[in-house]
Design a protein around this motif. Structure first.
Motif, mmCIF file in Angstrom:
data_model
loop_
_atom_site.group_PDB
_atom_site.id
_atom_site.type_symbol
_atom_site.label_atom_id
_atom_site.label_comp_id
_atom_site.label_asym_id
_atom_site.label_seq_id
_atom_site.Cartn_x
_atom_site.Cartn_y
_atom_site.Cartn_z
ATOM 1 N N ASP A 40 0.840 -1.200 0.000
ATOM 2 C CA ASP A 40 0.000 0.000 0.000
ATOM 3 C C ASP A 40 0.873 1.248 0.000
ATOM 4 O O ASP A 40 1.682 1.442 0.897
ATOM 5 C CB ASP A 40 -0.921 -0.002 1.232
ATOM 6 C CG ASP A 40 -2.013 1.055 1.136
ATOM 7 O OD1 ASP A 40 -2.010 1.821 0.150
ATOM 8 O OD2 ASP A 40 -2.866 1.111 2.041
ATOM 9 N N THR A 45 -1.485 5.194 4.501
ATOM 10 C CA THR A 45 -0.205 4.959 5.168
ATOM 11 C C THR A 45 0.548 6.259 5.442
ATOM 12 O O THR A 45 1.583 6.247 6.098
ATOM 13 C CB THR A 45 0.701 4.049 4.321
ATOM 14 O OG1 THR A 45 1.075 4.741 3.121
ATOM 15 C CG2 THR A 45 -0.010 2.766 3.945
ATOM 16 N N SER A 323 4.800 -0.923 2.839
ATOM 17 C CA SER A 323 4.891 0.406 2.243
ATOM 18 C C SER A 323 6.340 0.698 1.872
ATOM 19 O O SER A 323 7.219 -0.149 2.023
ATOM 20 C CB SER A 323 4.382 1.464 3.228
ATOM 21 O OG SER A 323 5.245 1.546 4.348
ATOM 22 N N THR A 326 8.077 0.290 5.365
ATOM 23 C CA THR A 326 8.081 -1.030 6.009
ATOM 24 C C THR A 326 8.775 -2.098 5.170
ATOM 25 O O THR A 326 9.163 -3.133 5.700
ATOM 26 C CB THR A 326 6.647 -1.487 6.340
ATOM 27 O OG1 THR A 326 5.841 -1.437 5.152
ATOM 28 C CG2 THR A 326 6.026 -0.600 7.393
ATOM 29 N N MET A 394 2.839 4.871 8.373
ATOM 30 C CA MET A 394 3.854 3.939 7.886
ATOM 31 C C MET A 394 5.082 3.924 8.801
ATOM 32 O O MET A 394 5.727 2.883 8.947
ATOM 33 C CB MET A 394 4.257 4.252 6.434
ATOM 34 C CG MET A 394 5.047 5.520 6.221
ATOM 35 S SD MET A 394 5.743 5.607 4.545
ATOM 36 C CE MET A 394 4.289 5.965 3.577
ATOM 37 N N HIS A 397 3.969 1.869 11.751
ATOM 38 C CA HIS A 397 4.022 0.453 11.367
ATOM 39 C C HIS A 397 5.463 -0.057 11.398
ATOM 40 O O HIS A 397 5.725 -1.196 11.801
ATOM 41 C CB HIS A 397 3.454 0.269 9.960
ATOM 42 C CG HIS A 397 1.995 0.589 9.854
ATOM 43 N ND1 HIS A 397 1.385 0.946 8.673
ATOM 44 C CD2 HIS A 397 1.012 0.609 10.791
ATOM 45 C CE1 HIS A 397 0.102 1.175 8.897
ATOM 46 N NE2 HIS A 397 -0.145 0.982 10.166
#
Length: 807
Positions: A40, A45, A323, A326, A394, A397
């Motif tokens: 994504d 994000t 993303s 990540t 993001m 995350h």
């Protein structure tokens, strides 16, 4: 705590097969979560769902669409104004509108069609009005007794007078209509009159649609809001297929826009992840084979891959997307996971070489290394989890999955490695003590020299850190996403070539709301706002809203009469009106085109535009749209990085204080890493490495990774002190025994990070360079700065006969 690790040791020694079997079964179950992972790159994000800008953007995109995709048409051997080309573009636009993801499609052809309809209607109305006026005048003349000849003269006089009044009212426009002949797309003279002024220049309202005085033309498509970025490559493919099927002879076509750029990023991410994963494994295998001389030296790799399956599976079950940020987790976790496995493997090998039975070696290794590495993982997690203070999902995350990943890697490596050792070695007993390795001998020498000159080492490290911190404010910040993506991407080169023709393709968009945005007072306020922004901010190239259409039909001014405004708005082609005016007329879009600016500059510009932005009662205006979200989120990524680091330092110190109940023991692992953060800034400055959304989290990452190295050295030093060794002897023993493992694990972490340097993403490549250097600095700091600090601060005099005396 001791009972817990004793229980684990007992389970490993008694049931290794069952442990391995259950871990493998659980791996399959947890691994199913990997199928739920989504890539994504969308606004979800980038910014919190609770942020007002996110909510405004959702509403804006429902009303006016999301990003813009466009086709550039360029004359080569053909003509954009030929009847055949216009016909094909009409057909192409109809096909494009049938694509579900496209909300509207607009081009100069729509304006031509609109002009034809208006001209036909005007001619019809003019003719009807003329006939009615002449008929009325003749009738009145007849009633007054005029002869048939006099009635004919009256008719001619009234006709001439009526046409004269039209000419006076519409000026040159009326003359052009007369010369152009019958309105129609098959009449070249009429098309020329619509597109060009009498002097041959393009009409003002067409400059954006037909750049460079009509040598090129744009088909502008608005994409519906909420389209997942993973679907953008397929959308671009549909548009390309439709375009290739169109018979545009002699016309060159190019497709570009944000959706195509993000589609390219998506495809690059997928290929990059596979490349980095493969390179990580190969590089670590080489390093383990060369510098970690133990039995089954590559065992760490399959164990770490199992941990990685668990981590990715958990990401899938938790709904954490992959993303641009990540995706960097994969090589990082491979490096850190291998690091943990090496620590366990090294200690077990050390215990065996000390002459202990397998069962004893496993029990002793678990009892000593379980808490030591556990404390290091606890410290790492505290450093990583501070990324949750970021406003960008993001980055949050990234912090969450790093924390989950290191905990999973520690837990699985801890249990699985020793279970495998138990099955491999069975009842083997080492009856002789093995001589120290070359690495151990080297580490002993290093420790001896550090002990002799600790003050010089500390002062040198401190001065370098101060110099680095002083350079930090001079570091460049790169936040333009186009400059952070693969620079050789054909899509990016194509966009650059198109910008040379059409100018800036980025826009700052605003949503204006009122009970009725078409009311005179609202449109007049919009005009004042739009003009003041263009006047006060030269970076803005052009403003677009319903104001343009209203002024275009009223000699460049917003009329005071509501009827004239309503008439002007009715003349706007429906394909264009959907992009600037909501169906219920309660909301309007206003956009400002800007040149090629970095996100930081765009953020400063947006802040200036919205500062003290006041509206009359009943009118509201908010920045909204995907570009606004990009600006806000990228700014947030690079903001507060020092604050995040300070929070991480405080969290680690507090955590270690809770574990050790000693201020000195809590500070030992942290101080050397603070110096590394300063050194890192200095190296980034000297290498001209910019701060980007990923390198902005380096402080937290360095804290996490570096504190593991320093904690392991500190723990081993304390262990040797508890055995009765004096300070210097304990330092020599700690470095000689842990040095090999820390060096090997440090190099494997470096190998994991180094794969990022092979990424096509500039952002990941810069991150890879800095993390490799920072990990190396953490290793140096743990093996040199930390022992020097201990040598200066730990002045206890207990000695035993070790051959080494305290100073």
């Amino acid at each position: 705590m001791n009972k817990l690790f004793q229980g684990i040791a007992a389970a490993v020694n008694s049931k290794p097969k069952q442990i391995i079997m259950w871990i493998l079964i659980a791996t399959v179950l947890v691994g199913f979560g990997a199928s739920k992972i989504k890539v994504d790159l969308g606004q979800e994000t980038m910014i919190s769902h609770d942020d007002p800008i996110y909510k405004a953007t959702e509403e804006y995109q429902k009303k006016f669409g999301s990003d813009t995709l466009f086709i550039l048409l360029s004359e080569k051997e053909g003509s954009l104004l030929s009847e055949s080309t216009i016909k094909e573009i009409r057909v192409l636009q109809e096909d494009l509108k049938d694509i579900n993801e496209i909300q509207t499609s607009f081009s100069y052809v729509n304006l031509l069609e609109n002009s034809v309809n208006e001209a036909v209607m005007m001619r019809k109305t003019t003719q009807e009005n003329l006939e009615n006026t002449v008929s009325k005048a003749v009738k009145e003349a007849a009633e007054k007794g005029a002869s048939p000849l006099e009635q004919q003269e009256t008719a001619k006089r009234v006709q001439v007078q009526y046409l004269s009044e039209l000419k006076e009212k519409y000026g040159t426009q009326f003359e052009e209509m007369q010369k152009a002949g019958d309105p129609g797309l098959n009449n070249p003279a009429f098309i020329q009159s619509v597109i060009f002024k009498q002097n041959g220049d393009l009409r003002d309202e067409l400059t954006k649609l037909m750049p460079q005085n009509g040598d090129h033309a744009m088909i502008i498509m608005k994409i519906k809001g909420g389209i997942p970025y993973s679907e953008l490559p397929a959308l671009v493919k549909k548009v390309e297929d439709n375009m290739n099927e169109a018979s545009l002879e002699g016309i060159e076509t190019k497709i570009s826009g944000t959706p195509k750029i993000y589609g390219a990023i998506y495809n690059s991410m997928i290929s990059d992840m596979s490349l980095m994963l493969g390179l990580s494994i190969v590089l670590m295998a080489i390093i383990l084979f060369v510098i970690f001389p133990v039995k089954w030296r590559l065992l760490s790799l399959p164990v770490v891959l199992i941990s990685l399956v668990w981590t990715i599976g958990i990401m899938g079950y938790l709904g954490v997307p992959m993303s641009m940020v990540t995706m960097a987790i994969l090589p990082i976790l491979i490096g850190l996971g291998t690091d943990f496995a090496i620590q366990f493997h090294n200690r077990y090998d050390e215990e065996l070489k000390a002459g202990k039975h397998v069962k004893q070696a496993i029990s002793e290794s678990i009892r000593k290394m379980g808490p030591s590495v556990g404390i290091a993982v606890f410290s790492m997690t505290l450093g990583f989890i501070t990324l949750l203070i970021s406003k960008v999902p993001m980055i949050q995350h990234f912090g969450i999955m790093l924390s989950v990943g290191v905990i999973v890697s520690y837990s699985l490596s801890f249990v699985l490695m020793f279970a495998i050792f138990k099955l491999r070695d069975k009842e083997h007993v080492s009856h002789k003590t093995v001589a120290p390795s070359k690495v151990e001998h080297l580490m002993s020498k290093v420790a001896g020299r550090v002990i002799k000159r600790p003050i010089i080492i500390i002062v040198t490290g401190l001065l370098l850190a101060v110099a680095g911190f002083s350079m930090d404010h001079s570091l460049k910040i790169e936040t333009n996403l186009e400059n952070l993506m693969p620079q050789d991407a054909p899509e990016l080169k194509e966009l650059d070539s198109i910008r040379e023709i059409v100018g800036g393709t980025n826009e700052l968009t605003f949503m204006i709301k009122a009970d009725d945005v078409t009311k005179t007072e609202v449109v007049q306020w919009m005009d004042r706002f739009q003009e003041s922004q263009l006047e006060n901010h030269p970076e803005l190239e052009e403003g677009t809203s319903i104001v343009n259409a209203v002024k275009q039909g009223n000699n460049g001014k917003v009329p005071a009469e509501q009827a004239k405004i309503d008439m002007s708005l009715k003349r706007i082609p429906s394909e264009l009106k959907e992009n600037i005016l909501s169906g219920d007329e309660k909301a309007a879009s206003m956009s400002f085109s800007i040149g090629d600016m970095g996100m930081k500059e765009q953020k400063l510009l947006l802040d200036k535009m919205t500062k003290n932005m006041e509206t009359p009662e009943g009118i509201s205006i908010v920045p909204a749209g995907s570009q606004i979200i990009n600006i806000e989120s990228v700014g947030s990524m690079t903001e507060n990085r020092h604050f995040s680091t300070l929070i991480g330092v405080a969290a680690i110190i507090a955590g270690l204080l809770a574990v050790y109940r000693s201020i000195k023991m809590a500070l030992y692992p942290v101080i050397p890493i603070l110096l590394v953060i300063g050194w890192s800034s200095g190296i980034m400055y000297l290498l001209n490495v910019e701060i980007n959304p990923l390198t902005a989290v380096l402080g937290s990452l360095v804290l996490g990774i570096g504190s593991e190295f320093t904690i392991l050295v500190t723990e081993r030093y304390q262990e040797e002190r508890e055995k009765g060794l004096n300070r210097d002897a304990a330092l020599v023993k700690a470095l000689s025994k842990t040095g090999r493992a820390i060096t090997a694990s440090g190099l494997t972490v470096i190998a994991g990070f180094s794969t990022l340097m092979f990424s096509d993403f500039v952002m990941l490549r810069s991150f890879g360079i800095t993390t490799v250097l920072d990990t190396l600095l953490c290793l140096i700091s743990a093996l040199i700065i930390l022992p020097a600090i201990i040598a200066v601060t730990d002045r206890k005099k207990e000695e035993i006969n070790t051959g080494v005396k305290s100073e």
